[in-house]
Scaffold this motif. Structure first.
Motif, mmCIF file in Angstrom:
data_model
loop_
_atom_site.group_PDB
_atom_site.id
_atom_site.type_symbol
_atom_site.label_atom_id
_atom_site.label_comp_id
_atom_site.label_asym_id
_atom_site.label_seq_id
_atom_site.Cartn_x
_atom_site.Cartn_y
_atom_site.Cartn_z
ATOM 1 N N VAL A 1 0.966 -0.920 0.120
ATOM 2 C CA VAL A 1 0.069 0.003 0.008
ATOM 3 C C VAL A 1 0.835 1.071 -0.085
ATOM 4 O O VAL A 1 1.802 1.493 0.902
ATOM 5 N N SER A 2 0.680 2.114 -0.959
ATOM 6 C CA SER A 2 1.541 3.208 -1.010
ATOM 7 C C SER A 2 1.017 4.466 -0.490
ATOM 8 O O SER A 2 1.938 5.521 -0.256
ATOM 9 N N LYS A 3 -0.104 4.549 -0.062
ATOM 10 C CA LYS A 3 -0.973 6.048 0.448
ATOM 11 C C LYS A 3 -2.246 5.242 1.142
ATOM 12 O O LYS A 3 -2.785 4.379 1.233
ATOM 13 N N PRO A 4 -2.604 6.267 1.964
ATOM 14 C CA PRO A 4 -3.943 6.142 2.755
ATOM 15 C C PRO A 4 -5.267 5.884 1.773
ATOM 16 O O PRO A 4 -4.997 6.479 0.551
ATOM 17 N N LEU A 5 -6.048 5.176 2.218
ATOM 18 C CA LEU A 5 -7.411 5.109 1.226
ATOM 19 C C LEU A 5 -7.711 6.224 0.499
ATOM 20 O O LEU A 5 -7.859 6.270 -0.400
ATOM 21 N N GLU A 6 -7.672 7.465 1.116
ATOM 22 C CA GLU A 6 -8.447 8.795 0.920
ATOM 23 C C GLU A 6 -7.319 9.428 -0.172
ATOM 24 O O GLU A 6 -7.773 10.061 -1.049
ATOM 25 N N GLY A 7 -5.853 8.765 -0.188
ATOM 26 C CA GLY A 7 -4.994 9.348 -1.155
ATOM 27 C C GLY A 7 -5.068 8.681 -2.743
ATOM 28 O O GLY A 7 -4.721 9.055 -3.488
ATOM 29 N N TYR A 8 -5.909 7.594 -2.865
ATOM 30 C CA TYR A 8 -6.016 7.064 -4.293
ATOM 31 C C TYR A 8 -7.145 7.998 -4.966
ATOM 32 O O TYR A 8 -8.212 8.378 -4.360
ATOM 33 N N THR A 9 -6.955 7.823 -6.164
ATOM 34 C CA THR A 9 -7.837 8.595 -7.303
ATOM 35 C C THR A 9 -8.427 7.526 -8.167
ATOM 36 O O THR A 9 -9.441 8.007 -8.755
ATOM 37 N N GLN A 10 -8.047 6.244 -8.306
ATOM 38 C CA GLN A 10 -8.370 5.391 -9.126
ATOM 39 C C GLN A 10 -8.982 4.099 -8.372
ATOM 40 O O GLN A 10 -8.328 3.853 -7.228
ATOM 41 N N ASN A 11 -9.954 3.564 -8.675
ATOM 42 C CA ASN A 11 -10.684 2.464 -8.081
ATOM 43 C C ASN A 11 -9.774 0.981 -8.335
ATOM 44 O O ASN A 11 -10.090 0.105 -9.022
ATOM 45 N N THR A 12 -8.481 1.038 -7.618
ATOM 46 C CA THR A 12 -7.659 -0.163 -7.940
ATOM 47 C C THR A 12 -7.986 -1.049 -7.073
ATOM 48 O O THR A 12 -8.836 -1.246 -6.250
ATOM 49 N N GLN A 13 -7.405 -2.381 -7.338
ATOM 50 C CA GLN A 13 -7.762 -3.496 -6.131
ATOM 51 C C GLN A 13 -7.278 -3.187 -4.810
ATOM 52 O O GLN A 13 -7.780 -3.544 -4.141
#
Length: 725
Positions: free
Chosen positions: A618-630
């Motif tokens: 995991v490279s960032k907290p959940l809120e830091g993602y902008t794409q719906n990745t796995q």
């Protein structure tokens, strides 16, 4: 000698020595850690007496004195201010105040011996080797993933035996194991076990008698928190450091936060304890660079050299041409993509450490002012005749690893090898290997205490020259180079040279060894080796290859899916089956038959879901993602289940429907996973088989086309080869 040291809040120190009956604590109330303040350069005019008077007024300073020390390897002894502190936790705070307490500009003052870990500092200042006098006993505590974030455990494993029930039952089982084993080391799947168990004990309602529960050997302190959790970035990669805890009288090994214990074993850890003087607990959580630095600090301490708090070494002036020549890495011969028969791999033994030792490459002697010579090939750097400190650091490690490797070979050749002894030796060898691997790169690390970029450049320059020398000698002896990278070279008999005129590799290796003063060893002989092309190019991938070891029932695999930690077990096993089939038949069609069999099992739903687990960082907290990745879907599920996963940690899941973008896209590995997405895993299988067949000219399109002749594919199968996520 103590194997662990505890620091109590009132300033007392407990030295714990492992004895035949357990462990005995010796109390000390007179320990005062010390740091130093000095002018940043010899030209800076600082009134140390005035600064001393200011420090003497501070309530947390026990005493001060002006002593002579060497502020750097390239400086002689100079007056410096020594500051003795009331408690080890106050050192950094008081060092920061050096700039506030004085009227001098920030750049004029430098602090030394500041940021040492607590136990290491104590051992260094008191001359204590923390290597235990006897074998340490261990007790392993593990909680299942769903309970890692819980305040109350309902299940816990004690040395592999699972205990379930009420908090009282779990606490009683742990206390019974502690009483029976009295372990010196607590190996915990997560450090959070320590505060959680004590929290459970504090909240218990007397359902069982647990008034006496404690993990500690010291009656007054149950545990201490040494550090909070944190997230960091290193070389562009996000990492996570969990909170660290201390239990008086026992060393804690947190399996979620240990490199050396995980990569080697307790024997490997203890070998480095004796070399670094970092006790077991600190060695377990330390990084490779941290341990290497500790070994260097010990050498500096023996030479009377202080350790800078912040590195400030400037880079020596270089003309533009030298910058261009120096800014290169090790030499690489592009791999000859394809299948090669009768291949030999030769490696230089510990190339970079041996370059340091044989060429005297060290920060304190490179580009010295007493010589004007072109010692470093292509760069014109001089190296002083005086022995560098880095040589004294690494030479004992190089020699020790050579001896250990020889002992391993001897043990393996015995008719009845001692498995325990072999495991101990391999742990020690592995631990030393990591230190030697790191010593080169650390010279170019900007935060290294004693590193210098010119050393990094010089080592690479020598390495390039050495590999080119090996290439010339091998080719002159009738061998063709098919790949080479930094310290390894692969050769096969030159078809244009008659066998009677070809020089034996053993003879050539000896000649190269004598020429370059670094041992060239015959690493392996392969019946065949295949070098893999890059994904979207015909050029060879430098670190992706596989081959059959001659005379052995094994493959050597590097870089492809079966060697990648994120690859599901099923995918890796199928790739290995394909390698076996390719080895026997050399036929792409036979490999495709193996793939088809795997696909049939996959689509029939007979593959156990625990063999399809993906492992991603995991490279960032959940809120830091902008794409719906796995990863996002998996993080949503962990949040739903109150499981804490921080940036830098690994998350494990099975892909159940890759077409979805919600949390239903995946299932966490610990959940009762009943189904999976066969189309997604088919794509993974095809990519893995492509790695096997690409050296003989087959890519994903060819594989899909061949599969289409034997099975009916859907249109979606042809656009799923994009990278997932």
């Amino acid at each position: 000698m103590p194997f662990t040291i505890d620091f109590l809040d009132d300033g007392r120190v407990l030295e714990w020595e492992a004895t035949a009956d357990g462990a005995v604590a010796t109390e000390r109330d007179d320990y005062t850690p010390r740091f130093f303040v000095a002018p940043r350069s010899p030209e800076t005019d600082i009134d140390l007496a005035e600064l001393r008077t200011t420090y003497d007024r501070h309530p947390e300073v026990v005493s001060t004195e002006i002593v002579t020390r060497r502020p750097a390897f390239r400086r002689g002894e100079e007056p410096v201010l020594a500051v003795d502190v009331a408690h080890v936790d106050r050192v950094t705070r008081l060092a920061r105040r050096a700039r506030q307490l004085s009227a001098y500009p920030v750049g004029d003052l430098a602090c030394f011996n500041v940021d040492f870990s607590r136990e290491f500092r104590y051992c260094l200042e008191n001359g204590l080797d923390p290597t235990p006098a006897r074998e340490l006993s261990t007790l392993r505590l593990e909680v299942p993933v769903p309970e890692t974030g819980s305040e109350v455990y309902t299940e816990l494993s004690i040395d592999g035996e699972t205990v379930t029930g009420s908090p009282g039952e779990i606490l009683s089982a742990v206390q019974a194991a502690l009483d029976a084993r009295d372990p010196d080391v607590l190996v915990c799947s997560t450090g959070e076990i320590v505060p959680t168990l004590h929290g459970m004990a504090a909240a218990a309602d007397g359902d069982v008698d647990i008034d006496e529960f404690t993990l500690s050997r010291w009656p007054d302190v149950d545990y201490q928190q040494l550090a909070s959790r944190s997230t960091y970035s290193s070389y562009g990669r996000v990492g996570h450091s969990p909170a660290r805890y201390n239990v008086p009288g026992r060393a804690i090994v947190d399996e979620s936060n240990t490199f050396f214990y995980g990569e080697t074993n307790l024997q490997g850890v203890l070998d480095l304890v004796s070399r670094s003087w970092k006790p077991v607990q600190e060695l377990a959580w330390a990084s490779i660079g941290n341990v290497l630095t500790a070994i260097q600090i010990r050498e500096a301490h023996d030479r009377g050299v202080l350790v800078p708090w912040n590195s400030w070494r400037h880079e020596f002036y270089k003309p533009m041409g030298t910058l261009h020549d120096a800014d290169r890495g090790g030499f690489v011969f592009a791999p000859d993509v394809g299948l090669h028969e009768d291949v030999h791999e030769l490696d230089f033994s510990s190339l970079y450490p041996n370059i340091i030792c044989t060429r005297n490459v060290s920060p304190d002697v490179i580009r010295c002012e007493c010589h004007d010579r072109d010692d470093v090939p292509g760069l014109g750097y001089s190296i002083c005749d005086d022995r560098g400190y880095l040589v004294d650091v690494l030479e004992p490690i190089v020699d020790a690893r050579d001896e250990i490797k020889a002992a391993i070979r001897h043990e393996r050749q015995r008719d009845d090898p001692d498995r325990q002894r072999l495991e101990e030796l391999e742990g020690q060898s592995g631990a030393l290997k990591w230190i030697l691997v790191t010593c080169f790169g650390y010279q170019g690390f900007s935060n290294a205490k004693f590193g210098r970029i010119e050393c990094h450049e010089a080592i690479n320059a020598y390495a390039r020259e050495i590999l080119l020398t090996a290439k010339r000698r091998l080719e002159a002896g009738g061998w063709r180079v098919v790949h080479g990278i930094v310290d390894s070279i692969w050769v096969t008999p030159d078809p244009d040279v008659d066998d009677t005129e070809r020089t034996a590799l053993e003879t050539l290796a000896t000649a190269v060894t004598e020429a370059v003063d670094v041992r060239l060893e015959h690493e392996a002989h392969y019946d065949w080796v295949a070098f893999v092309p890059q994904r979207e190019s015909d050029a060879g991938a430098l670190t992706k290859y596989f081959g059959r070891v001659a005379g052995e029932d094994e493959f050597k695999i590097r870089g492809i899916e079966a060697r990648q930690r994120s690859t599901p077990e099923f995918i890796a096993d199928v790739q290995r089956e394909c390698l076996e089939r390719f080895d026997v038949t050399r036929s792409p069609e036979a490999v495709l038959a193996c793939l088809e069999d795997a696909l049939e099992r996959l689509h029939a739903g007979t593959v156990p879901t625990d063999r399809l687990v993906e492992r991603n960082r995991v490279s960032k907290p959940l809120e830091g993602y902008t794409q719906n990745t796995q990863n996002v879907a998996a993080l949503k599920r962990t949040r739903e289940q109150d499981i804490a996963v921080h940036p830098g940690q690994t998350i494990e899941y099975v892909v159940v429907d890759d077409e979805k973008t919600s949390r239903e896209r995946v299932a966490l590995a610990h959940e009762a996973v009943e189904s999976y997405d066969p189309s997604y895993y088919e794509t993974q299988l095809v990519r893995a088989v492509e790695s096997v067949l690409s050296p003989v000219g087959w890519d994903r399109t060819d594989i899909r086309r061949a599969l289409a002749e034997t099975r009916e594919l859907e249109l979606s199968d042809f656009h799923r080869d994009e990278d997932p996520g």
